[in-house]
Scaffold this motif. Structure first.
Motif, PDB file in Angstrom:
ATOM      1  N   LYS A 254       0.844  -1.191   0.000  1.00  0.00           N
ATOM      2  CA  LYS A 254       0.000   0.000   0.000  1.00  0.00           C
ATOM      3  C   LYS A 254       0.885   1.248   0.000  1.00  0.00           C
ATOM      4  CE  LYS A 254      -4.207  -1.594   2.366  1.00  0.00           C
ATOM      5  NZ  LYS A 254      -3.829  -2.989   2.628  1.00  0.00           N
ATOM      6  N   ALA A 255       0.499   2.222  -0.831  1.00  0.00           N
ATOM      7  CA  ALA A 255       1.183   3.518  -0.796  1.00  0.00           C
ATOM      8  C   ALA A 255       0.777   4.241   0.483  1.00  0.00           C
ATOM      9  CB  ALA A 255       0.797   4.350  -2.017  1.00  0.00           C
ATOM     10  N   ILE A 256       1.603   5.184   0.908  1.00  0.00           N
ATOM     11  CA  ILE A 256       1.312   5.958   2.111  1.00  0.00           C
ATOM     12  C   ILE A 256      -0.047   6.641   1.990  1.00  0.00           C
ATOM     13  CG2 ILE A 256       2.013   7.965   3.492  1.00  0.00           C
ATOM     14  CD1 ILE A 256       3.730   5.506   3.968  1.00  0.00           C
ATOM     15  N   GLU A 257      -0.322   7.204   0.804  1.00  0.00           N
ATOM     16  CA  GLU A 257      -1.593   7.902   0.590  1.00  0.00           C
ATOM     17  C   GLU A 257      -2.781   6.964   0.756  1.00  0.00           C
ATOM     18  OE1 GLU A 257       1.661   9.956  -1.660  1.00  0.00           O
ATOM     19  OE2 GLU A 257       0.974   7.883  -1.450  1.00  0.00           O
ATOM     20  N   GLU A 258      -2.628   5.730   0.299  1.00  0.00           N
ATOM     21  CA  GLU A 258      -3.718   4.759   0.398  1.00  0.00           C
ATOM     22  C   GLU A 258      -3.986   4.397   1.856  1.00  0.00           C
ATOM     23  OE1 GLU A 258      -4.937   0.278  -1.241  1.00  0.00           O
ATOM     24  OE2 GLU A 258      -2.997   1.180  -1.786  1.00  0.00           O
ATOM     25  N   THR A 259      -2.921   4.116   2.597  1.00  0.00           N
ATOM     26  CA  THR A 259      -3.076   3.779   4.016  1.00  0.00           C
ATOM     27  C   THR A 259      -3.652   4.958   4.788  1.00  0.00           C
ATOM     28  OG1 THR A 259      -1.144   2.317   3.864  1.00  0.00           O
ATOM     29  CG2 THR A 259      -1.901   2.901   6.061  1.00  0.00           C
TER      30      THR A 259
END
Length: 280
Positions: A254-259
């Motif tokens: 997961k990308a930081i933005e997604e998390t």
């Protein structure tokens, strides 16, 4: 005949500091040590207050410089000034008209909006400083002051998520989980709604920890990247999450933005205040 002492009234629906500085810059072109006086009237938002100020301006033969955005107040001021022969300078309207023409967009005409933008900036800085101060369990007392607490073993994106969320005005403390180290007693005083557990896949942890050791010039065979050790840490973290009763997010792939988006959704579901994009 030259004026002995020029008086300038600065009228604003916000703080008025910008207008005051513009007046000072203009005055410097005419005055050295000669006297002049600037009287600032901030947060003027109603006609009665404006009328009283303009009456005094008339009595003191003052120039009125203003940065008002409400059209009704501007019309009232200009009508009053025309009747009473008061010199006025509008610092805002001409600029708004020209920018509006270029953008083909109407201005918000919202008083004090720049002050709100400044407040937004300082809230963000405050949250970032908070995240740095209470990063990686440096001071466990931070969990009691935080809007959100992230817990997880090493390399579960606690710090980057803390900084990302800080840019959303959220004060985040993060706590590392290590089997040999008891969790801070302060965590027991924090609502489970304000705690989020972070985990990762053992394969991903092995990969990122090995790369981390290489970057530090250390042997990749160190216990930190040992697969069995990682499994032990994950098992320990699961026990802690159950004890805390908090939601858990697996950050693997997961990308930081997604998390961060998942975290914001959880906060919203739990009734916690969050910053919305485009909000001032």
């Amino acid at each position: 005949m030259p004026v002995e002492k020029l008086i300038v009234y600065v009228i604003s629906d916000s703080i008025g500091e910008t207008a005051r500085n513009v007046v000072k810059a203009a005055m410097s072109q005419f005055y050295g040590k000669d006297p002049y006086e600037i009287k600032r009237f901030p947060f003027v938002t109603d006609q009665n207050t404006l009328s009283d100020i303009l009456t005094n301006a008339k009595q003191q033969d003052a120039i009125v410089v203003y940065t008002l955005v409400e059209e009704k107040l501007i019309e009232f001021l200009e009508d009053f000034a025309q009747k009473e022969n008061i010199t006025t300078i509008d610092l805002m309207s001409d600029m708004l008209k020209k920018i509006s023409g270029r953008l083909n967009k109407k201005p918000k005409r919202e008083p004090g909006i720049i002050r709100k933008l400044d407040e937004s900036y300082f809230k963000r800085i405050d949250a970032i400083e908070f995240a740095v101060k209470y990063d990686d369990g440096k001071d466990p007392r931070g969990v009691l002051k935080a809007d959100l607490v992230l817990v997880g073993i090493s390399r579960t994106s606690k710090t980057p998520l803390s900084m990302y969320l800080a840019n959303k005005h959220i004060k985040v403390a993060n706590v590392p989980l290590v089997p040999e180290v008891p969790i801070p007693k302060e965590l027991s005083d924090v609502s489970s709604k304000k705690i989020i557990g972070l985990t990762n896949s053992p394969e991903k942890l092995n990969q990122v920890r090995t790369e981390r050791l290489k970057a530090l010039g250390l042997s990749s065979k160190a216990n930190y990247a040992n697969f069995e050790r990682i499994l032990d840490e994950l098992e320990y973290s699961e026990k802690v999450f159950k004890k805390l009763g908090c939601p858990v997010i697996n950050v693997a792939n997961k990308a930081i933005e997604e998390t961060a988006g998942i975290i914001l959704d959880i906060m919203k579901e739990n009734g916690l205040n969050i910053f919305k994009d485009g909000e001032i």
